[in-house]
Design an enzyme around this catalytic site. Structure first.
Site, PDB file in Angstrom:
ATOM      1  N   HIS A 184       0.835  -1.210   0.000  1.00  0.00           N
ATOM      2  CA  HIS A 184       0.000   0.000   0.000  1.00  0.00           C
ATOM      3  C   HIS A 184       0.864   1.251   0.000  1.00  0.00           C
ATOM      4  CE1 HIS A 184       0.781   0.981   4.282  1.00  0.00           C
ATOM      5  NE2 HIS A 184       0.718  -0.322   4.505  1.00  0.00           N
ATOM      6  N   CYS A 195       2.840  -4.460   7.144  1.00  0.00           N
ATOM      7  CA  CYS A 195       2.586  -4.362   5.719  1.00  0.00           C
ATOM      8  C   CYS A 195       3.813  -3.805   4.994  1.00  0.00           C
ATOM      9  CB  CYS A 195       1.382  -3.476   5.448  1.00  0.00           C
ATOM     10  SG  CYS A 195      -0.174  -4.214   5.979  1.00  0.00           S
TER      11      CYS A 195
END
Length: 225
Positions: free
Chosen positions: A177, A193
């Protein structure tokens, strides 16, 4: 496929559902005139988005972490994404022993990082962010107010795009992301992440379809050299 297979790479210019921010540093200084104009254009403001995607001040980022095409001699087929958390790089393998290399930020603790093989089963523009129950339990004052989620927008920690990693048909809760903290690229700061500069995740989003294979090498392993 063994994840510790050694690959040779040579550079050339060209949150889990709950990934989180870690606080802001002092405002960066203005970009210097010595910055390569190609990179300045690459990381300029992005037009045509529902929310602003401002230019990145690349003077605060080590040039090795800026997007560039590199030689790649690994055995992965074109279209594979290979994440090397040790060197903070993500490679999109291309034909002809080439790859596009992106700088990334990874989990601040080894236990927070996903490793192994996964598939991009979902893609989202300006995704909604929801902290995981583990994050809320760990820091209730910080994440508790967002237990019902935060809509996509300029303050959302997932940034303008997210690619959702699934393994054996199940959501791993890990994502590729964007970020509201461009200074964090090349560091270990996330809750697990893989974060990219917003301009880079937009570029990667355009290039990879759902079903793409992702390999995240183990932290501490010499899988990519």
């Amino acid at each position: 496929m063994p994840l510790t297979r050694r690959a040779a790479l040579i550079g050339a210019p060209l949150f889990l559902a709950g990934c989180a921010t870690q606080g802001r540093l002092p405002a960066p200084t203005a970009a210097t005139p010595s910055i390569d104009p190609r990179w300045a254009a690459m990381y300029g403001p992005v037009e045509g988005e529902p929310f602003p995607v401002p230019a990145v001040d690349i003077s605060e980022i080590d040039p090795q972490f800026l997007r560039q095409e590199v030689a790649y001699r690994g055995a992965e087929p074109a279209g594979t994404l290979v994440v090397d958390p040790n060197r903070r790089f993500l490679y999109l393998v291309r034909e002809g022993n080439r790859a596009i290399r992106y700088g990334v930020g990874v989990g601040k603790q080894e236990g927070f990082n996903f490793q192994g093989e996964a598939t991009i089963a979902r893609k989202a523009q300006w995704p909604r962010w929801t902290p995981t129950p583990a994050m809320i339990a760990r820091e209730p004052e910080r994440y508790g107010p967002y237990r019902d989620g935060l809509a996509g927008g300029p303050t959302n920690p997932l940034g303008p795009r997210a690619l959702y990693l699934y393994k054996d048909g199940r959501d791993t809760l890990y994502r590729l992301h964007g970020t509201t903290e461009p200074w964090s690229i090349g560091t270990m700061v996330s809750s697990g992440c893989i974060r990219l500069l917003n301009q880079d995740i937009i570029d990667l989003y355009r290039r990879v379809p759902t079903g793409s294979r992702v390999i995240v090498l183990p932290a501490g392993a010499a899988g990519v050299a």
